[in-house]
Design a protein around this motif. Structure first.
Motif, short mmCIF file in Angstrom:
data_model
loop_
_atom_site.label_atom_id
_atom_site.label_comp_id
_atom_site.label_asym_id
_atom_site.label_seq_id
_atom_site.Cartn_x
_atom_site.Cartn_y
_atom_site.Cartn_z
N ALA A 6 -4.31 -1.27 10.07
CA ALA A 6 -4.48 -1.79 11.43
C ALA A 6 -5.93 -2.22 11.65
O ALA A 6 -6.19 -3.26 12.24
CB ALA A 6 -4.07 -0.75 12.45
N GLU A 54 -3.51 3.43 9.61
CA GLU A 54 -4.68 3.25 10.48
C GLU A 54 -5.63 2.22 9.89
O GLU A 54 -6.17 1.36 10.57
CB GLU A 54 -5.44 4.58 10.63
CG GLU A 54 -4.74 5.58 11.53
CD GLU A 54 -5.40 6.95 11.45
OE1 GLU A 54 -6.36 7.13 10.67
OE2 GLU A 54 -4.93 7.86 12.18
N GLN A 55 -5.79 2.35 8.57
CA GLN A 55 -6.71 1.48 7.88
C GLN A 55 -6.20 0.04 7.87
O GLN A 55 -6.97 -0.90 8.11
CB GLN A 55 -6.79 2.02 6.47
CG GLN A 55 -7.65 1.28 5.56
CD GLN A 55 -7.47 1.88 4.19
OE1 GLN A 55 -6.35 2.13 3.76
NE2 GLN A 55 -8.55 2.13 3.53
N ARG A 83 0.85 -1.20 0.00
CA ARG A 83 0.00 0.00 0.00
C ARG A 83 0.88 1.24 0.00
O ARG A 83 1.90 1.28 0.68
CB ARG A 83 -0.87 0.05 1.26
CG ARG A 83 -1.76 -1.14 1.45
CD ARG A 83 -2.95 -1.01 0.53
NE ARG A 83 -3.95 -2.02 0.79
CZ ARG A 83 -4.45 -2.80 -0.15
NH1 ARG A 83 -4.02 -2.72 -1.39
NH2 ARG A 83 -5.41 -3.66 0.14
N ASN A 84 0.43 2.29 -0.70
CA ASN A 84 1.19 3.55 -0.69
C ASN A 84 0.26 4.72 -0.96
O ASN A 84 -0.80 4.55 -1.55
CB ASN A 84 2.28 3.50 -1.77
CG ASN A 84 1.70 3.49 -3.16
OD1 ASN A 84 0.78 2.74 -3.43
ND2 ASN A 84 2.22 4.32 -4.02
N ALA A 133 -0.43 8.06 6.79
CA ALA A 133 -0.86 7.79 8.16
C ALA A 133 -2.23 7.14 8.17
O ALA A 133 -2.49 6.19 8.92
CB ALA A 133 -0.86 9.08 8.97
N ARG A 134 -3.13 7.63 7.30
CA ARG A 134 -4.47 7.04 7.22
C ARG A 134 -4.40 5.59 6.74
O ARG A 134 -5.17 4.74 7.16
CB ARG A 134 -5.34 7.82 6.25
CG ARG A 134 -5.54 9.25 6.64
CD ARG A 134 -6.83 9.44 7.42
NE ARG A 134 -6.93 10.82 7.82
CZ ARG A 134 -6.71 11.25 9.05
NH1 ARG A 134 -6.42 10.40 10.02
NH2 ARG A 134 -6.80 12.52 9.34
N ILE A 135 -3.47 5.33 5.81
CA ILE A 135 -3.35 3.97 5.28
C ILE A 135 -2.91 3.02 6.40
O ILE A 135 -3.39 1.89 6.49
CB ILE A 135 -2.38 3.93 4.08
CG1 ILE A 135 -2.98 4.72 2.92
CG2 ILE A 135 -2.11 2.50 3.66
CD1 ILE A 135 -2.07 4.83 1.72
N ASP A 150 -1.67 11.18 4.15
CA ASP A 150 -2.46 10.09 3.58
C ASP A 150 -1.90 8.74 4.01
O ASP A 150 -2.63 7.79 4.26
CB ASP A 150 -2.45 10.16 2.05
CG ASP A 150 -3.34 11.27 1.52
OD1 ASP A 150 -4.08 11.85 2.34
OD2 ASP A 150 -3.28 11.57 0.32
#
Lengths: 315, 374
Positions: free
Chosen positions: A83, A80-81, A65-66, A76-78, A74
């Motif tokens: 996780a 979180e997602q 993912r990137n 950081a959101r990835i 963005d």
């Protein structure tokens, strides 16, 4: 309406197909590798090859993912997602400690094992609660390169920074300057990512500063156009040229004597080893006791054959 | 939009009979509502047990959708007023960097840094609008120029002042700051702790935060998004100024002739767009504790995409804030949801494109069918 339903049906079919591919027997463990690289950065292909091979050999699932534009918020959101989707492990770069520490700490706290690869430092990896750090400490690599260049009699240089918004890029240039014992000052230029722009900026800089002894580029993105620039102004082979990372053109350059050395941080190992480490940790509870330094390794004209064969693929 | 003022006799021949169903169908939000239902159905079917609908997963896509919403509200009102702004993404990076420079580099209190940044950015929005009005150039060109101008400064200033393009340490500076808490804080922490204690949502299982809920509150980002949507919606549909916005975007000349201050409306909308971008930037800076020169890349297009999915016309004069908010929700859910659905990362943009296209086609199709537009 019909069109929409059709496209939705197509979408569902494709999703089903891709999850069917995933569910082909192996995959009791699944990992997510999150990088900070924008879509345009070709260097990360080696990473993808590394996780693909490791996933195959270890019989685990690894997804890459990137953030498409390289925007770290963005990213950081990835994380979180990733996780939230409950994987067994997350392998991630730590290209900005402030931005990424929160999401990584949350992932660790919710029971996901994390390995930091590529960017960041061993200290930062420990601080966010990661199992280990696999990579090349950027400042140290730049410093080592600077010291090597100083030994070769270099006193001034141009650092072509194609990813100026990432702190680790600047650390490489700074380390190089410190290794040489000179002020970084205006010797670092923001080249952008477009090859034509990079080439012309290098030409313009060398034109304006003809006394420059050396060029440092930070990867194929900036090295390839710089090679073209040197061909054009006739300084190829004349000016001292070192680069981070390898690629086909860089290897050609080293062979031709245009490039003195490439600093290989071995992205293949950065991607491959965390998968192997995590899989063995989850299956058998074994874990290496230390961080793993995948680089810096200087690639020079000696022993180029294997490097050449796999440049851009596994090197 | 707002012609439900007084009950009229059923026999008044000046008023065309429109059935309730038809009135519901010509609302610009309809496409957005259908899209939302479709998208949620899609993900409930494909990604139900992937963590997407756990508390943590919901918070993840809500936060992303809220980000889109904040900039979509501004973009929506501006687009209804007949202009659009391509400098939104650069403005996000610029505003964040200004806050970082004022608070960290210059050592100002964070509330002061935030206020001066808002003033600065809203003025730049006004300048955008002023240039568009004065020169008569398309807003596409003017704001495209500002896309580069602002991005350039965002890289140049920190590079010159601090020799780096990411300035951190804002979290430390913002400690205990009253205004910073309004952007970076979380609300309803007690409620989530209670839910966690009651076993209704996931809690951390180990480490120093064991026992605390994984989701420990609603980020202020989401609160801002909801507040901006409500304010924007009320402004647009319940006030005279809202009618002016529609008029300015529909037929500016006719609006001028009937006394609408078109120039003022447009400039104010440019300022509001800048305001929304600054809200976005401030929330981001407070959450992540640093400002980076690459923040907000391409966000202007994401805002416009959300607005267009939400049923607004690129040519102005038609649209709704609720529609834009739903567009932002669809965009956020699709973008994040595809990860959860396990779609290969290189293919995920294909799906995103297909679903976006589908939503817009559905939208346009319904509108044409209902309104008889060609």
């Amino acid at each position: 309406m019909k069109t929409v339903l059709k496209s939705l049906a197509l979408g569902t079919a494709l999703v089903a197909a891709s999850s069917a591919v995933h569910a082909d027997g192996h995959g009791d463990l699944n990992y997510v590798l999150v990088s900070h690289a924008p879509d345009s950065d070709s260097w990360w292909n080696t990473i993808k090859n590394g996780i693909a091979l490791a996933g195959e050999q270890m019989g685990v699932e690894v997804e890459y993912r990137n953030p498409p534009t390289g925007d770290l918020a963005d990213m950081a959101r990835i994380i979180e997602q990733a996780a939230a989707s409950g994987p067994d492990g997350i392998i991630t770069t730590l290209s900005d400690f402030d931005v990424l520490r929160g999401p990584i700490e949350d992932a660790v706290a919710s029971g996901v094992d994390v390995i930091i690869m590529n960017s960041g430092t061993p200290e930062q990896a420990r601080e966010v609660g990661a199992l280990m750090y696999v990579g090349q400490p950027e400042y140290d690599a730049g410093l080592a390169a600077g010291q090597r260049a100083a030994g070769d009699g270099i006193a001034s240089f141009l650092c072509v920074n194609h990813y100026i918004s990432s702190p680790s890029s600047t650390e490489r240039c700074q380390g190089f300057a410190d290794g040489l014992g000179v002020e970084l000052g205006n010797q670092m230029i923001d080249s952008g990512q477009d090859p034509a722009e990079i080439k012309n900026r290098v030409l313009a800089y060398l034109n304006a500063n003809p006394e420059t002894d050396a060029i440092l580029t930070l990867g194929p993105t900036s090295a390839d156009p710089t090679l073209l620039a040197l061909d054009e102004n006739g300084m190829a082979g004349d000016i001292y040229f070192g680069t981070f990372d390898l690629g086909e053109n860089i290897v050609e350059g080293i062979k031709a004597g245009t490039i003195q050395w490439g600093i290989d941080q071995q992205p293949f190992l950065q991607a491959y080893l965390p998968v192997v480490v995590l899989a063995n940790y989850h299956r058998y509870g074994v874990l290496p006791g230390n961080n793993i330094n995948s680089g810096p390794g200087f690639v020079t004209v000696d022993g180029l054959t294997l490097v050449e064969e796999y440049a851009g693929e596994y090197r | 939009m707002s012609e439900t003022a007084q009950p009229t006799p059923a026999t008044d021949e000046r008023i065309k009979e429109i059935s309730g169903l038809r009135r519901a169908l010509i609302r610009p939000e309809l496409g957005g509502i259908c899209g939302t239902v479709l998208v949620f159905t899609f993900f409930l079917l494909t990604a139900l047990d992937s963590g997407m609908f756990s508390a943590q997963g919901v918070l993840n896509w809500s936060t992303v959708s809220a980000q889109f919403m904040i900039i979509a509200v501004g973009a929506c009102l501006l687009m209804i007023a007949g202009e659009f702004d391509l400098s939104v993404g650069s403005m996000i990076g610029f505003a964040g960097m200004m806050i970082a420079i004022f608070s960290v580099t210059l050592g100002w209190p964070v509330w002061g840094a935030i206020l001066i940044t808002f003033a600065l950015c809203v003025s730049i929005g006004a300048l955008n609008g002023f240039i568009v009005i004065r020169t008569g150039l398309p807003s596409f060109i003017v704001t495209l120029a500002f896309l580069f101008i602002l991005r350039g400064f965002t890289i140049y200033l920190p590079q010159t002042i601090e020799r780096k393009t990411i300035i951190g340490g804002i979290s430390e500076a913002a400690e205990g700051d009253w205004l910073a808490a309004l952007f970076g804080g979380k609300i309803l922490g007690g409620l989530f702790q209670w839910l966690g204690d009651a076993g209704l949502i996931a809690v951390f299982e180990r480490g120093s935060r064991a026992g605390q809920p994984v989701v420990d509150g609603i980020p202020m980002l989401i609160v801002w998004a909801i507040a901006l949507v409500i304010v924007g919606h009320v402004l647009l549909t319940r006030t005279r100024f809202g009618n002016w916005i529609f008029a300015a975007g529909g037929d500016a000349e006719a609006a001028r002739n009937s006394g609408v201050p078109v120039n003022r409306v447009k400039i104010l909308m440019f300022m509001f767009t800048a305001f929304c971008a600054t809200v976005f930037a401030t929330c981001q800076v407070m959450e992540f504790g640093s400002a980076g020169a690459d923040r907000g890349l391409l966000k202007e297009f994401e805002a416009i995409i959300a607005v267009v999915i939400g049923g607004a016309l690129l040519t102005g004069g038609y649209g709704s804030v609720i529609g834009a908010a739903l567009g932002a929700l669809i965009f956020g859910v699709v973008q994040q949801g595809l990860f959860f659905a396990g779609v290969e990362s290189s293919l995920f943009r294909v799906f995103l494109g297909v679903i976006l296209l589908g939503a817009v086609i559905l939208n346009t199709y319904i509108r044409r069918m209902i309104t008889g537009e060609r």
